[in-house]
Design a protein around this motif. Structure first.
Motif, short mmCIF file in Angstrom:
data_model
loop_
_atom_site.label_atom_id
_atom_site.label_comp_id
_atom_site.label_asym_id
_atom_site.label_seq_id
_atom_site.Cartn_x
_atom_site.Cartn_y
_atom_site.Cartn_z
N THR A 105 32.65 23.00 58.58
CA THR A 105 33.63 23.57 57.83
C THR A 105 34.42 22.34 57.14
N ILE B 195 43.39 19.97 53.34
CA ILE B 195 43.21 21.28 53.18
C ILE B 195 44.13 21.97 52.21
N ARG C 2 42.62 16.14 62.40
CA ARG C 2 41.62 17.05 62.82
C ARG C 2 41.56 16.64 64.33
N TRP D 67 43.31 21.48 63.04
CA TRP D 67 43.67 20.67 61.85
C TRP D 67 45.27 20.94 62.00
N ARG E 32 46.97 24.35 60.63
CA ARG E 32 46.45 24.59 59.28
C ARG E 32 45.19 25.30 59.30
N ARG E 33 44.42 24.72 60.13
CA ARG E 33 42.96 25.44 60.35
C ARG E 33 42.57 25.45 61.82
N GLN F 153 39.14 26.26 64.18
CA GLN F 153 37.63 26.82 64.49
C GLN F 153 37.34 26.86 65.97
N VAL G 222 36.70 31.04 62.16
CA VAL G 222 37.66 29.90 61.38
C VAL G 222 38.78 30.73 60.76
N GLU H 218 42.66 29.99 58.84
CA GLU H 218 43.56 29.02 58.03
C GLU H 218 44.97 29.77 57.93
#
Length: 283
Positions: free
Chosen positions: A22, A167, A174, A203, A211-212, A214, A245, A247
């Protein structure tokens, strides 16, 4: 495997080896100065609360599910109230669109060909009741707020900074972490299907917000009975591999999560529990 079955019948986490599929930008450097690991642990632990402090956000979600030779990808987008978990989302898979709302811990879904009793367009599932009735299966109902909360269950070890990435124009750091399954709702039961720990990447932006995220998992279905196993060598536990995932963008956006009119809704909470029991009985 329909989009509705993925949304209602699949644990919303993913499987894999924690690779970098990703990645959108940045580097994969894992070098850490003394004390960086501790700083990273503190940053990730605080991330959920810092994100929730924003109250609302726009979200996207991708759920990739593989089981029994079939694979489905569900893409969803919408808005979420980070404080109370209410959300509004439209999900798409296999050419189908599903409208979904979570209001006061009740999930509502509207999908083509999924009408309830009397042709009512919406079905609903009480998330709290489903979790109580299904044990580990209670994790399978599609509630975006649950996925975001996994950051609260990370362990104090195995936190690794993986570098910086951009992103949607936002600089992020990360981290790869380990989730302690025992710290999750119904963790004791869930661990029998997914193991004691789970790999997760997050992240964080410069303000420490998620923000993200996974999350990877291999979910094992209950094994068949001894009698079935003796008669059928294929009765071994089945596995579902899922990657989720999520976001978050546009913090502070408006969220309009309202329950559909009662006369357009069929309660499927009990039916879901029955189906889960039949599936476990069949192995």
């Amino acid at each position: 495997m329909t989009v509705a079955s993925v949304l209602v019948g699949t644990v919303l986490v993913g499987c894999g080896d924690g690779d970098d599929s990703t990645d959108s930008a940045g580097n994969a450097s894992t070098s850490e100065s003394p004390g960086a690991r501790e700083d990273g642990t503190q940053a990730v632990r605080a991330a959920y609360d810092k994100t929730a402090e924003e109250e609302t956000a726009r979200m996207t979600m991708r759920v990739q599910t593989s089981a029994q030779g079939q694979s489905v990808t569900v893409d969803g987008e919408g808005t979420i109230d980070l404080a109370d978990g209410d959300s509004v989302m439209t999900a798409t898979a296999q050419g189908q669109k599903v409208e979904q709302r979570v209001v006061d811990q009740v999930l509502y879904q509207k999908a083509p060909g999924q009408e309830g009793a009397g042709g009512k367009p919406w079905i609903k599932i009480d998330l709290e009741k489903a979790a109580q009735q299904q044990g580990a299966g209670g994790q399978s109902v599609n509630n975006p707020a649950d996925s975001a909360a996994y950051a609260k269950a990370i362990t104090d070890k195995d936190v690794t900074e993986k570098g910086t990435e951009t992103i949607d124009g936002v600089d992020t750091t990360r981290y790869r972490v380990t989730v302690d399954v025992a710290e999750l709702p119904n963790g004791a039961q869930l661990s029998r299907q997914v193991g004691q720990t789970l790999p997760m990447d997050v992240w964080l932006d410069d303000e420490g917000r998620i923000r993200r995220q996974q999350l990877d998992m291999t979910v094992k279905a209950p094994a068949a009975s001894t009698e079935q196993s003796a008669a059928d060598s294929s009765a071994a536990p089945q596995e579902a591999k899922v990657r989720t995932v999520m976001e978050f963008t546009d913090f502070g956006t408006e969220v309009e999560a309202e329950a559909p009119p009662a006369d357009q809704v069929t309660d499927m909470t009990g039916k879901l529990s029955e189906q889960q029991g039949q599936t476990q009985g069949q192995g």
